[in-house]
Write a protein that holds these residues in place. Structure first.
Motif, PDB file in Angstrom:
ATOM      1  N   PHE A 122       0.763  -1.181   0.000  1.00 11.35           N
ATOM      2  CA  PHE A 122      -0.014   0.085   0.080  1.00 11.35           C
ATOM      3  C   PHE A 122       0.898   1.260  -0.119  1.00 11.35           C
ATOM      4  O   PHE A 122       1.842   1.330   0.840  1.00 11.35           O
ATOM      5  N   CYS A 123       0.546   1.997  -0.951  1.00  8.19           N
ATOM      6  CA  CYS A 123       1.066   3.538  -1.122  1.00  8.19           C
ATOM      7  C   CYS A 123       0.260   4.444  -0.780  1.00  8.19           C
ATOM      8  O   CYS A 123      -0.638   4.739  -1.480  1.00  8.19           O
ATOM      9  N   GLY A 124       0.231   5.341   0.283  1.00  6.95           N
ATOM     10  CA  GLY A 124      -0.789   6.226   0.527  1.00  6.95           C
ATOM     11  C   GLY A 124      -0.925   7.369  -0.489  1.00  6.95           C
ATOM     12  O   GLY A 124      -0.101   7.721  -1.220  1.00  6.95           O
ATOM     13  N   ASN A 125      -2.182   7.740  -0.764  1.00 10.40           N
ATOM     14  CA  ASN A 125      -2.371   8.751  -1.704  1.00 10.40           C
ATOM     15  C   ASN A 125      -3.167   9.749  -1.232  1.00 10.40           C
ATOM     16  O   ASN A 125      -4.317   9.633  -0.649  1.00 10.40           O
ATOM     17  N   PRO A 126      -2.714  11.149  -0.970  1.00 12.88           N
ATOM     18  CA  PRO A 126      -3.372  12.076  -0.400  1.00 12.88           C
ATOM     19  C   PRO A 126      -4.447  12.666  -1.290  1.00 12.88           C
ATOM     20  O   PRO A 126      -5.393  13.189  -0.974  1.00 12.88           O
ATOM     21  N   ALA A 127      -4.829  12.391  -2.558  1.00 10.78           N
ATOM     22  CA  ALA A 127      -5.795  12.764  -3.213  1.00 10.78           C
ATOM     23  C   ALA A 127      -7.046  12.238  -3.044  1.00 10.78           C
ATOM     24  O   ALA A 127      -7.059  10.833  -2.722  1.00 10.78           O
ATOM     25  N   LYS A 128      -8.227  12.669  -3.324  1.00  5.42           N
ATOM     26  CA  LYS A 128      -9.537  11.859  -3.230  1.00  5.42           C
ATOM     27  C   LYS A 128     -10.254  12.016  -4.766  1.00  5.42           C
ATOM     28  O   LYS A 128     -10.009  13.224  -5.275  1.00  5.42           O
ATOM     29  N   ILE A 129     -11.079  11.300  -5.291  1.00  4.45           N
ATOM     30  CA  ILE A 129     -11.934  11.064  -6.350  1.00  4.45           C
ATOM     31  C   ILE A 129     -13.072  11.995  -6.054  1.00  4.45           C
ATOM     32  O   ILE A 129     -13.972  11.788  -5.062  1.00  4.45           O
ATOM     33  N   ASP A 130     -13.083  13.242  -6.566  1.00  6.10           N
ATOM     34  CA  ASP A 130     -14.215  14.431  -6.248  1.00  6.10           C
ATOM     35  C   ASP A 130     -15.685  14.089  -7.121  1.00  6.10           C
ATOM     36  O   ASP A 130     -16.741  14.267  -6.755  1.00  6.10           O
ATOM     37  N   ARG A 131     -15.355  13.703  -8.419  1.00  5.68           N
ATOM     38  CA  ARG A 131     -16.262  13.791  -9.407  1.00  5.68           C
ATOM     39  C   ARG A 131     -15.978  12.705 -10.486  1.00  5.68           C
ATOM     40  O   ARG A 131     -14.683  12.498 -10.761  1.00  5.68           O
ATOM     41  N   ILE A 132     -16.846  11.870 -11.192  1.00  5.76           N
ATOM     42  CA  ILE A 132     -16.668  11.001 -12.136  1.00  5.76           C
ATOM     43  C   ILE A 132     -17.440  11.585 -13.322  1.00  5.76           C
ATOM     44  O   ILE A 132     -18.730  11.712 -13.403  1.00  5.76           O
ATOM     45  N   ASP A 133     -16.764  11.823 -14.580  1.00  2.10           N
ATOM     46  CA  ASP A 133     -17.750  12.306 -15.775  1.00  2.10           C
ATOM     47  C   ASP A 133     -17.352  11.194 -16.825  1.00  2.10           C
ATOM     48  O   ASP A 133     -16.479  10.505 -17.254  1.00  2.10           O
ATOM     49  N   VAL A 134     -18.612  10.745 -17.658  1.00  4.69           N
ATOM     50  CA  VAL A 134     -18.690   9.727 -18.621  1.00  4.69           C
ATOM     51  C   VAL A 134     -19.134  10.524 -19.917  1.00  4.69           C
ATOM     52  O   VAL A 134     -20.141  11.084 -19.834  1.00  4.69           O
ATOM     53  N   PHE A 135     -18.142  10.128 -21.091  1.00  4.71           N
ATOM     54  CA  PHE A 135     -18.520  11.046 -22.201  1.00  4.71           C
ATOM     55  C   PHE A 135     -18.791   9.837 -23.270  1.00  4.71           C
ATOM     56  O   PHE A 135     -18.093   8.785 -23.393  1.00  4.71           O
ATOM     57  N   ARG A 136     -19.774  10.213 -24.073  1.00 11.61           N
ATOM     58  CA  ARG A 136     -20.051   9.168 -25.274  1.00 11.61           C
ATOM     59  C   ARG A 136     -20.248  10.101 -26.523  1.00 11.61           C
ATOM     60  O   ARG A 136     -20.572  10.922 -26.414  1.00 11.61           O
ATOM     61  N   GLU A 137     -19.213   9.678 -27.595  1.00  9.03           N
ATOM     62  CA  GLU A 137     -19.394  10.336 -28.703  1.00  9.03           C
ATOM     63  C   GLU A 137     -19.032  11.864 -28.467  1.00  9.03           C
ATOM     64  O   GLU A 137     -19.463  12.617 -28.814  1.00  9.03           O
ATOM     65  N   SER A 138     -17.827  12.017 -27.728  1.00  7.64           N
ATOM     66  CA  SER A 138     -17.440  13.375 -27.063  1.00  7.64           C
ATOM     67  C   SER A 138     -18.336  14.363 -26.571  1.00  7.64           C
ATOM     68  O   SER A 138     -17.960  15.526 -26.181  1.00  7.64           O
ATOM     69  N   GLU A 139     -19.477  13.578 -26.086  1.00  4.22           N
ATOM     70  CA  GLU A 139     -20.428  14.517 -25.207  1.00  4.22           C
ATOM     71  C   GLU A 139     -20.578  13.961 -24.026  1.00  4.22           C
ATOM     72  O   GLU A 139     -20.647  12.777 -23.800  1.00  4.22           O
ATOM     73  N   LEU A 140     -20.583  14.971 -23.073  1.00  5.50           N
ATOM     74  CA  LEU A 140     -20.788  14.426 -21.617  1.00  5.50           C
ATOM     75  C   LEU A 140     -22.255  13.689 -21.346  1.00  5.50           C
ATOM     76  O   LEU A 140     -23.347  14.409 -21.452  1.00  5.50           O
ATOM     77  N   PHE A 141     -22.170  12.651 -20.972  1.00  2.00           N
ATOM     78  CA  PHE A 141     -23.239  11.870 -20.970  1.00  2.00           C
ATOM     79  C   PHE A 141     -23.762  11.916 -19.216  1.00  2.00           C
ATOM     80  O   PHE A 141     -24.956  11.863 -18.931  1.00  2.00           O
ATOM     81  N   ILE A 142     -22.839  11.423 -18.378  1.00  2.51           N
ATOM     82  CA  ILE A 142     -23.066  11.330 -16.878  1.00  2.51           C
ATOM     83  C   ILE A 142     -21.887  12.106 -16.223  1.00  2.51           C
ATOM     84  O   ILE A 142     -20.839  12.211 -16.643  1.00  2.51           O
ATOM     85  N   SER A 143     -22.393  12.952 -15.212  1.00  4.40           N
ATOM     86  CA  SER A 143     -21.460  13.318 -14.145  1.00  4.40           C
ATOM     87  C   SER A 143     -22.128  13.326 -12.921  1.00  4.40           C
ATOM     88  O   SER A 143     -23.087  13.592 -12.369  1.00  4.40           O
TER      89      SER A 143
END
Length: 626
Positions: A122-143
């Motif tokens: 295990f290597c500690g990571n100070p970052a956290k995931i704030d948001r996840i975006d999903v793109f379909r055909e270059s268009e934002l589909f889910i955020s």
């Protein structure tokens, strides 16, 4: 026919004594005193008692005998199975924190302390995931925002993955140089599969037809990064994806991690349940240290104090001998026959769980009074299961860190009973290991490691010499699954090591023959025609389905034609239908008017065309239409 087990212990002490006394006049005629006080009678009673004991022992099948029988049948290593799972940090962890493999983790289960151990570094990571975006055909589909480490599941590249679709992780904080993403897929509604695919990991990586590209964006500047290890095998399975970030990142930088699909051949679209930055894979195991004073005898034996070794083969058993404050490690060997007088060797007998030392000629003798230190790992089996989320994980040496298990820690199993082990062997014997018959090829193809093979049909290809053709259909959420070349190569590779030496294997894709059906029916009064039409079409589609169709709902049979009587029996059971006037077929097959069957090739399955339903509106009476 089973063998009748003889009952050896069929007489007891009284019978032995009475029979012996009855033989005295014949065998010892000069012995006339048979009173209980006679010393000869005392000896006779003692011998009768010993005979009774010996006969009882001969009639018993001891655990040692059972273990020997199981070893002859190939079951050498009875073992408990440890519970396994994952824990994650509730917050960012300093990049200075490193936790090695094998570090102990404590957890209280049902008021009992249980010890787990880490399986990955295990290597500690100070970052956290704030948001996840999903793109379909270059268009934002889910955020979607990540709330308390949990997200709503999503398709990584769409329900039907398309090239150039991608998703990105927007980080809050600066990631460490060693970036580990544990990607958990939702596989709750999918069939199980042979999980031994990691044994072939390098070949799978080299020949994989799915290609993903990973990028890191730092303040709008994008860099390509290559995973140093991908245990998810391009998001086919849940697993860790590890990177080394060698780009400088300032403390105020905006950082994104991007995963783009470059070449798609997913049989099942990856449905991501969660993504974790600070995660540790764990299993329930405890380190045992036993200290025993040596007797100094030749061929000394020591029995371990615990049965449930994590590795039943005993490869983890270590022996050290302490003498005068100096500790020396001894070597484990399979046999002492080749050991010399000065060799500090020992044997671990897994059938008896004993440690065996030499006799001074073949292997050294542990000196009298020295301390023998036995070290090994055990598991507590089913008592190590953590069914629900818990927040009280304590890592030895890192007590300030807060970890929880997002899912249950499961998979544990106590040492199976002898009856269960014999039953397992019998079941294993029923499963072919060598492909001889066509049924063997079909059974083994479904066992291909890492694949969910839904349907298999094997037949002799008469156009090629010594060739067995194997048609495979993968499990898929779609209606008409088609394997790609990589899928077929993996099945072929799995079967190749199990075929007869002169046999040629040809793994091929299924052929789908398009078939459409037209019904001319009459319905009962007051029933809605639209509903009856929909129910009829859905019933026919389901009946002809390659994975769920047929009379037994296990998939339409390869090469089986569609009989008029099949459709008649199916449709007349639909609510609202009064009678059927006509059934006709259209598509790529051939209709045999004499047998009333629409035929397809023997390698084929059916792909439904648009089925048509027409209604008889006149007062024409039912009966005799077909």
């Amino acid at each position: 026919m089973s063998i009748i087990v003889p009952e050896l212990d069929d007489i007891g002490y009284r019978e032995f004594r009475e029979e012996s006394e009855a033989r005295l006049p014949k065998d010892a005629p000069r012995w006339s005193e048979h009173n209980l006080s006679d010393p000869g009678i005392t000896f006779l009673e003692m011998l009768s008692w010993l005979s009774d004991i010996e006969l009882y022992r001969l009639n018993r099948i001891t655990p040692k005998h059972l273990q020997k029988f199981l070893a002859l049948l190939g079951d050498h290593y009875p073992s408990a199975r440890a519970s396994k799972g994952m824990i994650v940090s509730t917050e960012g962890v300093s990049s200075d924190i490193k936790i090695d493999v094998g570090t102990a983790i404590e957890m209280e289960i049902n008021q009992r302390k249980r010890v787990f151990r880490t399986k990955n570094r295990f290597c500690g990571n100070p970052a956290k995931i704030d948001r996840i975006d999903v793109f379909r055909e270059s268009e934002l589909f889910i955020s979607r925002r990540v709330d308390s480490g949990e997200i709503e599941p999503f398709y990584a590249f769409g329900e039907e993955p398309k090239e150039e679709n991608f998703f990105r992780l927007i980080l809050n904080g600066i990631p460490s140089k060693d970036l580990n993403l544990y990607i958990e897929l939702d596989e709750s509604n999918l069939p199980s599969y042979n999980q031994e695919w990691r044994d072939d990991y390098l070949w799978l990586q080299e020949h994989d037809s799915i290609k993903l590209e990973w990028y890191i964006t730092i303040d709008d500047v994008t860099y390509w990064i290559e995973p140093k290890e991908d245990k998810s095998l391009n998001l086919r399975y849940s697993g860790m994806v590890s990177f080394t970030i060698d780009k400088p990142i300032s403390s105020s930088a905006k950082v994104l991690i991007i995963c783009r699909l470059k070449n798609s051949s997913y049989m099942i679209a990856p449905f991501i349940k969660n993504i974790y930055l600070n995660s540790i894979e764990i299993e329930q195991s405890e380190a045992i240290v036993e200290r025993i004073t040596s007797s100094g005898e030749a061929n000394q034996e020591l029995t371990l104090g615990h049965e449930s070794l994590l590795d039943a083969k005993g490869s983890g058993v270590a022996i050290e001998v302490e003498s005068g404050g100096k500790i020396e490690s001894w070597r484990r060997v399979d046999t002492l026959q080749n050991s010399k007088e000065e060799d500090r060797d020992f044997i671990y007998d897994n059938t008896t769980q004993k440690v065996l030392f030499g006799d001074g000629q073949r292997g050294s003798i542990a000196p009298y009074g020295d301390t023998i230190i036995c070290k090994y790992l055990i598991t507590r089996g089913e008592s190590g299961v953590v069914a629900n989320r818990a927040d009280s994980w304590t890592i030895k040496g890192f007590e300030a860190l807060n970890f929880y298990n997002p899912r249950g820690i499961n998979g544990a199993e106590s040492i199976p009973s002898y009856e269960r082990r014999f039953a397992t062997i019998i079941e294993r014997w029923k499963t072919p290991t060598q492909a001889v018959t066509l049924e063997d090829y079909e059974t083994l193809a479904k066992m291909t490691a890492g694949l969910r093979v839904a349907r298999v049909k094997a037949f002799v290809d008469k156009q090629k010499k010594n060739c067995v053709a194997v048609v495979v259909v993968p499990y898929s959420r779609g209606d008409y699954p088609m394997p790609d070349d990589f899928f077929c190569r993996r099945v072929c590779r799995f079967l190749d090591s199990r075929r007869l030496i002169t046999t040629v294997i040809d793994v091929i894709k299924p052929i789908y023959t398009e078939v459409g059906i037209t019904l001319h029916i009459k319905i009962h009064a007051h029933f809605d025609m639209g509903r009856v039409r929909r129910d009829s079409v859905e019933a026919i589609d389901e009946y002809l389905h390659p994975l769920r169709g047929g009379d037994d709902k296990s998939g339409w049979e390869f090469g089986r034609g569609v009989y008029v009587s099949d459709i008649y029996a199916l449709v007349e059971s639909i609510e609202g239908i009064s009678c059927i006037f006509d059934i006709s077929f259209h598509g790529e097959g051939t209709y045999d008017n004499r047998k009333k069957v629409y035929t397809i090739e023997k390698k084929s399955l059916i792909r439904s065309l648009v089925h048509r339903v027409t209604f008889e509106k006149s007062s024409l009476a039912c009966g005799g239409a077909l």
